[in-house]
Motif scaffolding. Structure first.
Motif, mmCIF file in Angstrom:
data_model
loop_
_atom_site.group_PDB
_atom_site.id
_atom_site.type_symbol
_atom_site.label_atom_id
_atom_site.label_comp_id
_atom_site.label_asym_id
_atom_site.label_seq_id
_atom_site.Cartn_x
_atom_site.Cartn_y
_atom_site.Cartn_z
ATOM 1 N N GLU A 100 62.552 -12.665 -55.848
ATOM 2 C CA GLU A 100 61.282 -12.041 -55.500
ATOM 3 C C GLU A 100 60.779 -12.461 -54.131
ATOM 4 O O GLU A 100 59.961 -11.778 -53.536
ATOM 5 C CB GLU A 100 60.233 -12.371 -56.564
ATOM 6 C CG GLU A 100 60.585 -11.763 -57.918
ATOM 7 C CD GLU A 100 59.613 -12.175 -59.003
ATOM 8 O OE1 GLU A 100 58.570 -12.767 -58.689
ATOM 9 O OE2 GLU A 100 59.900 -11.899 -60.160
ATOM 10 N N THR A 101 61.219 -13.621 -53.638
ATOM 11 C CA THR A 101 60.784 -14.079 -52.324
ATOM 12 C C THR A 101 61.997 -14.485 -51.506
ATOM 13 O O THR A 101 63.052 -14.782 -52.053
ATOM 14 C CB THR A 101 59.827 -15.286 -52.437
ATOM 15 O OG1 THR A 101 60.527 -16.357 -53.059
ATOM 16 C CG2 THR A 101 58.581 -14.946 -53.216
ATOM 17 N N ALA A 102 61.805 -14.537 -50.191
ATOM 18 C CA ALA A 102 62.901 -14.932 -49.297
ATOM 19 C C ALA A 102 62.757 -16.393 -48.907
ATOM 20 O O ALA A 102 62.788 -16.748 -47.752
ATOM 21 C CB ALA A 102 62.916 -14.039 -48.070
ATOM 22 N N ALA A 103 62.544 -17.245 -49.915
ATOM 23 C CA ALA A 103 62.400 -18.677 -49.678
ATOM 24 C C ALA A 103 63.758 -19.354 -49.805
ATOM 25 O O ALA A 103 64.790 -18.704 -49.843
ATOM 26 C CB ALA A 103 61.396 -19.259 -50.670
ATOM 27 N N VAL A 104 63.742 -20.665 -49.882
ATOM 28 C CA VAL A 104 64.976 -21.450 -49.928
ATOM 29 C C VAL A 104 65.801 -21.112 -51.167
ATOM 30 O O VAL A 104 67.022 -20.972 -51.083
ATOM 31 C CB VAL A 104 64.645 -22.956 -49.881
ATOM 32 C CG1 VAL A 104 65.882 -23.786 -50.143
ATOM 33 C CG2 VAL A 104 64.054 -23.300 -48.531
ATOM 34 N N VAL A 105 65.147 -20.952 -52.314
ATOM 35 C CA VAL A 105 65.894 -20.785 -53.567
ATOM 36 C C VAL A 105 66.845 -19.588 -53.555
ATOM 37 O O VAL A 105 68.024 -19.767 -53.775
ATOM 38 C CB VAL A 105 64.950 -20.749 -54.797
ATOM 39 C CG1 VAL A 105 65.703 -20.418 -56.060
ATOM 40 C CG2 VAL A 105 64.235 -22.081 -54.934
ATOM 41 N N PRO A 106 66.417 -18.391 -53.242
ATOM 42 C CA PRO A 106 67.430 -17.328 -53.277
ATOM 43 C C PRO A 106 68.410 -17.370 -52.112
ATOM 44 O O PRO A 106 69.533 -16.917 -52.249
ATOM 45 C CB PRO A 106 66.609 -16.042 -53.256
ATOM 46 C CG PRO A 106 65.317 -16.424 -52.657
ATOM 47 C CD PRO A 106 65.089 -17.861 -53.013
ATOM 48 N N LEU A 107 68.000 -17.913 -50.973
ATOM 49 C CA LEU A 107 68.897 -17.931 -49.816
ATOM 50 C C LEU A 107 69.852 -19.116 -49.849
ATOM 51 O O LEU A 107 71.071 -18.945 -49.849
ATOM 52 C CB LEU A 107 68.095 -17.949 -48.510
ATOM 53 C CG LEU A 107 67.534 -16.615 -48.060
ATOM 54 C CD1 LEU A 107 66.693 -16.786 -46.814
ATOM 55 C CD2 LEU A 107 68.641 -15.618 -47.814
ATOM 56 N N ALA A 108 69.307 -20.330 -49.844
ATOM 57 C CA ALA A 108 70.160 -21.531 -49.797
ATOM 58 C C ALA A 108 70.994 -21.634 -51.064
ATOM 59 O O ALA A 108 72.180 -21.940 -51.023
ATOM 60 C CB ALA A 108 69.304 -22.784 -49.614
ATOM 61 N N PHE A 109 70.362 -21.409 -52.204
ATOM 62 C CA PHE A 109 71.062 -21.413 -53.480
ATOM 63 C C PHE A 109 70.497 -20.287 -54.304
ATOM 64 O O PHE A 109 69.293 -20.232 -54.486
ATOM 65 C CB PHE A 109 70.870 -22.764 -54.203
ATOM 66 C CG PHE A 109 71.636 -22.845 -55.487
ATOM 67 C CD1 PHE A 109 72.958 -23.233 -55.476
ATOM 68 C CD2 PHE A 109 71.034 -22.517 -56.687
ATOM 69 C CE1 PHE A 109 73.678 -23.299 -56.665
ATOM 70 C CE2 PHE A 109 71.747 -22.577 -57.868
ATOM 71 C CZ PHE A 109 73.069 -22.973 -57.854
ATOM 72 N N PRO A 110 71.260 -19.365 -54.771
ATOM 73 C CA PRO A 110 72.708 -19.312 -54.873
ATOM 74 C C PRO A 110 73.415 -18.463 -53.811
ATOM 75 O O PRO A 110 74.625 -18.395 -53.817
ATOM 76 C CB PRO A 110 72.916 -18.668 -56.237
ATOM 77 C CG PRO A 110 71.771 -17.728 -56.374
ATOM 78 C CD PRO A 110 70.619 -18.371 -55.639
ATOM 79 N N LEU A 111 72.676 -17.823 -52.890
ATOM 80 C CA LEU A 111 73.326 -16.898 -51.959
ATOM 81 C C LEU A 111 74.308 -17.604 -51.022
ATOM 82 O O LEU A 111 75.450 -17.178 -50.886
ATOM 83 C CB LEU A 111 72.271 -16.134 -51.151
ATOM 84 C CG LEU A 111 72.793 -14.975 -50.308
ATOM 85 C CD1 LEU A 111 73.381 -13.889 -51.197
ATOM 86 C CD2 LEU A 111 71.691 -14.403 -49.448
ATOM 87 N N ILE A 112 73.892 -18.692 -50.376
ATOM 88 C CA ILE A 112 74.754 -19.381 -49.417
ATOM 89 C C ILE A 112 75.592 -20.452 -50.112
ATOM 90 O O ILE A 112 76.816 -20.465 -50.028
ATOM 91 C CB ILE A 112 73.916 -19.999 -48.274
ATOM 92 C CG1 ILE A 112 73.149 -18.900 -47.521
ATOM 93 C CG2 ILE A 112 74.814 -20.786 -47.313
ATOM 94 C CD1 ILE A 112 72.048 -19.415 -46.617
ATOM 95 N N ALA A 113 74.937 -21.373 -50.788
ATOM 96 C CA ALA A 113 75.639 -22.477 -51.448
ATOM 97 C C ALA A 113 75.657 -22.237 -52.954
ATOM 98 O O ALA A 113 75.056 -22.972 -53.725
ATOM 99 C CB ALA A 113 74.960 -23.812 -51.123
ATOM 100 N N GLY A 114 76.361 -21.207 -53.354
ATOM 101 C CA GLY A 114 76.432 -20.853 -54.766
ATOM 102 C C GLY A 114 77.606 -21.506 -55.474
ATOM 103 O O GLY A 114 78.270 -22.395 -54.937
ATOM 104 N N ALA A 115 77.864 -21.040 -56.676
ATOM 105 C CA ALA A 115 78.932 -21.623 -57.497
ATOM 106 C C ALA A 115 80.295 -21.490 -56.834
ATOM 107 O O ALA A 115 81.106 -22.423 -56.863
ATOM 108 C CB ALA A 115 78.946 -20.950 -58.870
ATOM 109 N N GLY A 116 80.552 -20.357 -56.215
ATOM 110 C CA GLY A 116 81.834 -20.155 -55.541
ATOM 111 C C GLY A 116 82.030 -21.131 -54.392
ATOM 112 O O GLY A 116 83.112 -21.692 -54.203
#
Length: 191
Positions: A100-116
């Protein structure tokens, strides 16, 4: 512990393919539209810290629960395999709720530093020197930062088809990496 530029280049390409920041441009643009602003610096720094921390303590966490790095690498090869299939075929095997927001949570994790990415880091650790992986992480975080800062310009320059072509090329590279990772680590499980 010496810097090996071949290992750095290979690890950087692997992480670049797994992080898939170019393929994530449509998601980033959507986040920017929803939230109005993306915290590029904060997201990049947090993602980098998460990856470096996991690189150093991930093995201890696995040991704590009784899993060796080779088993984790084989499991990681399956994740990379399915990520590659998603990139190549344009399908979604794993769907997460839209942030819902473009803060650290959706960007840093999981988009950039996700499970893969985390799986890849431990898999890389089984094959490469740690210092070379850290340099590869830093290189990728710089790339991520630049892409986050200029996602609108990149989208305009590449166009939708250009982004799809880049995504498919890195999907094929990632597929080859997954096969190599599987074959390199599966043998040690039966010794």
């Amino acid at each position: 512990m010496m810097l090996n530029f071949r290992e750095i280049a290979t690890a950087s390409m692997i992480l670049f393919a797994v992080i898939d920041i170019i393929g994530s441009i449509p998601i980033i643009i959507d986040l920017r539209k929803k939230a109005g602003h993306i915290q590029s610096e904060k997201a990049s720094i947090v993602a980098g810290i998460l990856m470096i921390l996991f690189l150093f303590v991930g093995k201890q966490i696995l040991n704590l629960i009784g899993i060796d790095v080779n088993s984790f690498a084989v499991a990681g090869s399956f994740i990379l395999f399915f990520l590659a299939l998603e990139m190549i075929l344009g399908i979604t095997l794993y769907k997460d709720d839209a942030p819902e927001t473009a803060a650290v949570v959706p960007l840093a994790f999981p988009l950039i530093a996700g499970a893969g990415t985390m799986t890849t880091l431990l898999s890389l650790r089984a094959e490469y020197e740690t210092i070379n992986i850290v340099v590869a992480i830093i290189i990728n975080i710089i790339i991520v930062y630049v892409v986050l800062k200029s996602s609108g310009k990149i989208e305009h320059f590449l166009g939708k088809q250009g982004i799809n072509v880049v995504r498919k090329i890195f999907g094929v590279i990632l597929l080859a990496i997954a096969v190599k990772l599987f074959t390199a680590n599966i043998q040690s499980l039966f010794v």
